[in-house]
Write an enzyme that holds these catalytic residues in place. Structure first.
Site, PDB file in Angstrom:
ATOM      1  N   TYR A 195       4.515 -15.229  24.180  1.00  0.00           N
ATOM      2  CA  TYR A 195       4.027 -15.829  22.933  1.00  0.00           C
ATOM      3  C   TYR A 195       4.082 -14.814  21.800  1.00  0.00           C
ATOM      4  CZ  TYR A 195       1.162 -18.827  19.939  1.00  0.00           C
ATOM      5  OH  TYR A 195       0.716 -19.628  18.918  1.00  0.00           O
TER       6      TYR A 195
ATOM      7  N   SER B 210       1.482 -17.273  13.857  1.00  0.00           N
ATOM      8  CA  SER B 210       0.167 -17.200  14.494  1.00  0.00           C
ATOM      9  C   SER B 210      -0.350 -15.799  14.244  1.00  0.00           C
ATOM     10  CB  SER B 210       0.289 -17.460  16.000  1.00  0.00           C
ATOM     11  OG  SER B 210      -0.887 -17.048  16.689  1.00  0.00           O
TER      12      SER B 210
END
Length: 239
Positions: free
Chosen positions: A152, A139
């Protein structure tokens, strides 16, 4: 790589990027083993994609289940050509309020799951006469940190380091490794975090088109990092 007749494993295949990746590879003549926890969604996707898509109900945080499946499905003479580690989840919150189970779920799914799957597939790929390709979906959060994303960010930065080390480890075994860093993409990820998607986000098929381009590069040509972002990431309502 000529994708025609190649065998691909895709985790998180039941929706979003995983479903788009499956569709694009099958359209190129490949076959896909699509892994996810939702049997119903996998079967619905098989109805759309046909017999070239094999649904596999799997929790990628279960390393024993992964080992059993890879061992029973593949061999040195029937090896996977492509592994796309796509499964992931995100939970947001201040570091002092993020529940422990949500931290652990992100690390297990986003990072450990990639390790579990890759460590089982690499020996089969080493025995493959063809050049193989591992693609890890990280990501933009694997490159840029933000508040309330400690868990995350940690997991996706981990995917970045894992991918770089793996690339150096297996390049001389005829195995390519590429890490994708997509920015905001219109998938269920945002709905799971009570955020709305909008038309300025990237679309899953756009990312899948990039994936096909990367897979189809010549055997001795490697793109090991790909960062993708919307040119204008703001919602039209904010402009």
């Amino acid at each position: 790589m000529d994708i025609n007749s190649k065998k691909a494993i895709i985790t998180g295949a039941s929706s979003g990027l995983g479903a788009a990746f499956s569709k694009s590879i099958i359209e190129k003549g490949g076959t896909v083993f699509g892994l996810a926890r939702s049997t119903d969604k996998l079967e619905q996707l098989q109805d759309k994609l046909g017999t070239a898509f094999t649904p596999v109900t799997m929790d990628i945080t279960n390393h024993e289940a992964i080992q059993e499946w890879v061992t029973n499905t593949f061999s040195d003479k029937h090896a996977p050509d492509i592994l796309i580690n796509n499964a992931g989840l995100g939970r947001f919150g201040d570091v002092d309020r993020l529940p422990l189970d949500e931290w652990e779920a992100m690390i297990q799914t986003n990072l450990s799951g990639i390790f579990y799957m890759t460590r089982q597939c690499i020996p089969k790929m080493k025995a493959n006469d063809n050049v193989c390709h591992v693609i890890n979906i990280a990501s933009i959060a694997g490159k840029v940190a933000n508040p309330q994303l400690t868990g995350y960010n940690a997991s996706k930065f981990g995917v970045r380091g894992f991918s770089e080390a793996l690339f150096q480890e297996v390049r001389y075994d005829g195995i390519k490794v590429t890490c994708f860093y997509p920015g905001s993409t219109a998938t269920d990820f945002f709905g799971q975090n009570d955020l709305e998607t909008h038309e300025n986000m990237m679309q899953p098929q756009e990312v899948a088109d990039v994936l096909i381009n990367v897979l189809e590069t010549p055997d001795n040509f490697l793109i090991n990092d790909v960062t993708m972002r919307p040119l204008n990431p703001k919602s039209p309502n904010e402009q």
